[in-house]
Design an enzyme around this catalytic site. Structure first.
Site, PDB file in Angstrom:
ATOM      1  CD  GLU A  60     -28.335  24.194  15.552  1.00 42.71           C
ATOM      2  OE1 GLU A  60     -29.255  24.051  15.888  1.00 42.71           O
ATOM      3  OE2 GLU A  60     -28.377  25.369  16.443  1.00 42.71           O
TER       4      GLU A  60
ATOM      5  CG  ASN B 175     -23.814  30.076  15.974  1.00 45.86           C
ATOM      6  OD1 ASN B 175     -22.793  29.640  16.653  1.00 45.86           O
ATOM      7  ND2 ASN B 175     -24.974  29.930  15.790  1.00 45.86           N
TER       8      ASN B 175
ATOM      9  CG  HIS C 201     -26.174  26.085  23.931  1.00 46.21           C
ATOM     10  ND1 HIS C 201     -25.911  26.541  24.221  1.00 46.21           N
ATOM     11  CD2 HIS C 201     -26.548  25.882  22.321  1.00 46.21           C
ATOM     12  CE1 HIS C 201     -26.781  27.968  23.295  1.00 46.21           C
ATOM     13  NE2 HIS C 201     -26.922  27.404  22.595  1.00 46.21           N
TER      14      HIS C 201
ATOM     15  CD  GLU D 146     -26.343  29.791  20.076  1.00 47.36           C
ATOM     16  OE1 GLU D 146     -26.688  28.888  20.372  1.00 47.36           O
ATOM     17  OE2 GLU D 146     -27.068  30.662  18.596  1.00 47.36           O
TER      18      GLU D 146
ATOM     19  CG  ASP E 225     -26.114  27.907  27.382  1.00 52.08           C
ATOM     20  OD1 ASP E 225     -27.043  28.436  26.783  1.00 52.08           O
ATOM     21  OD2 ASP E 225     -25.815  27.229  27.628  1.00 52.08           O
TER      22      ASP E 225
HETATM   23  O1  G3I Z   1     -43.039  34.526  19.896  1.00 47.62           O
HETATM   24  C1  G3I Z   1     -43.888  33.628  21.041  1.00 47.62           C
HETATM   25  C2  G3I Z   1     -44.856  34.008  21.713  1.00 47.62           C
HETATM   26  O2  G3I Z   1     -45.748  34.943  20.827  1.00 47.62           O
HETATM   27  C3  G3I Z   1     -45.743  33.498  22.258  1.00 47.62           C
HETATM   28  O3  G3I Z   1     -46.543  33.586  23.575  1.00 47.62           O
HETATM   29  C4  G3I Z   1     -44.742  32.330  24.015  1.00 47.62           C
HETATM   30  C5  G3I Z   1     -45.155  32.042  24.408  1.00 47.62           C
HETATM   31  O4  G3I Z   1     -44.436  31.205  25.410  1.00 47.62           O
HETATM   32  O5  G3I Z   1     -43.467  31.351  22.886  1.00 47.62           O
HETATM   33  C6  G3I Z   1     -42.729  32.276  21.641  1.00 47.62           C
HETATM   34  O6  G3I Z   1     -41.628  31.614  21.252  1.00 47.62           O
HETATM   35  C7  G3I Z   1     -40.668  31.669  21.677  1.00 47.62           C
HETATM   36  C8  G3I Z   1     -39.247  31.920  21.426  1.00 47.62           C
HETATM   37  O7  G3I Z   1     -38.374  31.262  21.840  1.00 47.62           O
HETATM   38  C9  G3I Z   1     -39.691  33.395  21.915  1.00 47.62           C
HETATM   39  O8  G3I Z   1     -39.695  33.266  23.380  1.00 47.62           O
HETATM   40  C10 G3I Z   1     -40.548  29.894  20.869  1.00 47.62           C
HETATM   41  O9  G3I Z   1     -42.056  28.846  21.508  1.00 47.62           O
HETATM   42  C11 G3I Z   1     -39.598  29.129  21.766  1.00 47.62           C
HETATM   43  O10 G3I Z   1     -39.406  27.857  20.847  1.00 47.62           O
HETATM   44  C12 G3I Z   1     -38.067  29.872  21.577  1.00 47.62           C
HETATM   45  O11 G3I Z   1     -37.519  29.368  22.121  1.00 47.62           O
HETATM   46  C13 G3I Z   1     -35.616  29.808  20.809  1.00 47.62           C
HETATM   47  C14 G3I Z   1     -35.097  28.456  20.941  1.00 47.62           C
HETATM   48  O12 G3I Z   1     -33.739  29.200  20.216  1.00 47.62           O
HETATM   49  C15 G3I Z   1     -35.925  28.120  19.414  1.00 47.62           C
HETATM   50  O13 G3I Z   1     -35.317  27.466  18.820  1.00 47.62           O
HETATM   51  C16 G3I Z   1     -35.091  29.591  22.566  1.00 47.62           C
HETATM   52  O14 G3I Z   1     -35.689  31.148  23.494  1.00 47.62           O
HETATM   53  C17 G3I Z   1     -33.829  30.511  22.563  1.00 47.62           C
HETATM   54  O15 G3I Z   1     -32.470  30.751  23.298  1.00 47.62           O
HETATM   55  C18 G3I Z   1     -32.528  28.956  21.117  1.00 47.62           C
HETATM   56  O16 G3I Z   1     -31.617  29.634  20.841  1.00 47.62           O
HETATM   57  C19 G3I Z   1     -30.938  28.896  19.826  1.00 47.62           C
HETATM   58  C20 G3I Z   1     -29.854  29.754  18.800  1.00 47.62           C
HETATM   59  O17 G3I Z   1     -31.215  30.395  18.539  1.00 47.62           O
HETATM   60  C21 G3I Z   1     -29.050  28.313  18.163  1.00 47.62           C
HETATM   61  N1  G3I Z   1     -28.717  27.631  18.714  1.00 47.62           N
HETATM   62  C22 G3I Z   1     -29.161  27.060  19.709  1.00 47.62           C
HETATM   63  C23 G3I Z   1     -29.991  27.420  20.583  1.00 47.62           C
HETATM   64  C24 G3I Z   1     -31.223  27.146  22.144  1.00 47.62           C
HETATM   65  O18 G3I Z   1     -31.927  26.094  21.604  1.00 47.62           O
END
Ligand code: G3I
Length: 366
Positions: free
Chosen positions: A164, A205, A245, A274, A276
């Site tokens: 990105e 990507n 997405h 990715e 969905d």
């Molecule tokens: O690791 C912490 C954990 O310690 C804490 O307890 C928990 C509280 O809910 O949060 C955890 O971190 C989260 C992380 O996912 C792991 O679960 C973050 O808050 C959350 O923001 C993060 O979200 C991810 C997001 O990327 C971050 O930007 C999503 O799961 C993930 O699906 C999403 O994936 C991205 C790709 O990497 C790039 N392309 C877009 C895609 C969707 O946004």
């Protein structure tokens, strides 16, 4: 192994996948017949909306991992190979979760897409709060790529090296902490990745850049311009990732085939990374049918492009998806429902893969 075409994959990779894998039923058996990697992002941490109690689909839900082993031959870690997860402080790394995914994949004849070496999100507070100089940021980028790609060297099929980097409004390089290390940071990231892992397929990507003749065309052309410049400079890039997405309200296939083709002309693979298709929730039989048609269109576009070698959805069961948390009121985006039942999307993918595998088998029959 950085093969550009599915034929090469059939010969070079999938056919030699351990017997246990080829005996597996489900989508992967058909995909292997078509020379395609089909897979999913794998989630390690999930906070269910109803209980709010953090759990691990990968470690706590045996149905989740069993279904991955049955259906897929490629996986991407949804979060556990991001900088914030692997590199919690400047001088410490934690590979435990990521290693367990790579070990699981090895045990089940599944290949792994690393995600992601250089991204402006989930980098870790120590980086964003560190007030580092340009030279320090250059050092940190190259140290991180060398350490992480080096740790997994020889074990991964591909890496999302940079994610990105193109801004949605200016269509120029996004103003991120990595750009502060110099406008050549993308080139430096790819060179460091190749040096650390000579065999991995190295990908750029991004999202909203697939349909080069629709509302995405400016970003699509900006990404192509960036990648073409990298290829011209002999930067070691092998692939372009299309996140895809999407949703019925915004999906437009116009120009996707031509876009894949222009990357083939550059000698590059394309990966669906990715996918969905989010729906308003609760979804209905009609919206799930529309969703299935979109999954089929994307799969058929990938199967129709010899350089499209990987088709990865961002999760595979509605039970564990990022969307409800990030887009309240939307979800049901994946191919199995929250009870792991097949949705129209699964059936459409299965049918397209079966047809493609039959075509390969017929072509191979003297
Ligand atoms: O690791 C912490 C954990 O310690 C804490 O307890 C928990 C509280 O809910 O949060 C955890 O971190 C989260 C992380 O996912 C792991 O679960 C973050 O808050 C959350 O923001 C993060 O979200 C991810 C997001 O990327 C971050 O930007 C999503 O799961 C993930 O699906 C999403 O994936 C991205 C790709 O990497 C790039 N392309 C877009 C895609 C969707 O946004």
């Amino acid at each position: 192994m950085r093969s550009i075409s599915r034929t090469a994959l059939l010969i070079g990779t999938l056919v030699v996948v351990p017997a246990a894998a080829t005996a597996a039923k489900g989508l992967r058996a058909k995909a292997e017949g078509a020379g395609l990697f089909i897979g999913t992002a794998v989630r390690f941490y999930h906070r269910p909306a109803d209980t709010g109690v953090l759990m691990s689909p990968f470690r706590d839900d045996p149905v989740y991992t069993a279904r991955i082993a049955k259906e897929f031959n490629i996986v991407t870690p949804e979060n556990v190979m991001k900088m914030g997860s692997l590199h919690p402080s400047r001088d410490s790394y934690n590979f435990a979760d990521a290693d367990s995914l790579v070990d699981f994949a090895d045990q089940h004849g599944i290949v792994v897409r690393g995600h992601v070496l250089v991204w402006h999100q989930q980098t870790g507070d120590w980086l964003t709060d560190g007030a580092f100089s340009k030279a320090e940021l250059q050092e940190i980028l190259e140290e991180h790529v060398a350490a992480v790609a080096g740790h997994f060297a020889g074990r991964l099929f591909a890496w999302d090296v940079v994610n990105e980097a193109i801004d949605d409004n200016t269509f120029k390089l996004r103003k991120t902490i990595w750009l502060k290390s110099g406008k050549d940071y993308i080139e430096r990231a790819f060179r460091a990745a190749r040096a650390a892992d000579p065999d991995a397929v190295l990908c750029y990507n991004d999202y909203n850049h697939a349909a080069s003749l629709s509302w995405q065309r400016q970003k699509s052309d900006a990404v192509y311009k960036l990648v073409k410049k990298l290829v011209k400079k002999k930067v070691p890039i092998d692939c372009v990732g299309f996140q895809l997405h999407t949703a019925p309200e915004i999906f437009d296939p116009a120009g996707i085939a031509e876009n894949f083709r222009r990357y083939a002309d550059l000698g590059l693979q394309v990966h669906i990374t990715e996918l969905d298709v989010s729906l308003e929730t609760p979804s209905t039989p009609a919206t799930r049918k529309k969703q299935g048609a979109i999954y089929k269109t994307v799969m058929d576009l990938c199967l129709g492009a010899p350089n499209c070698t990987a088709f990865v959805t961002w999760g595979f069961t509605d039970r564990y998806s990022w969307i409800p948390e990030f887009q309240p009121g939307r979800g049901d985006a994946l191919i199995l429902d929250s009870d792991y039942r097949k949705k129209p999307a699964y059936k459409k993918l299965s049918k397209s893969l079966k047809k493609a595998a039959q075509a390969v088998a017929e072509a191979a029959t003297p």
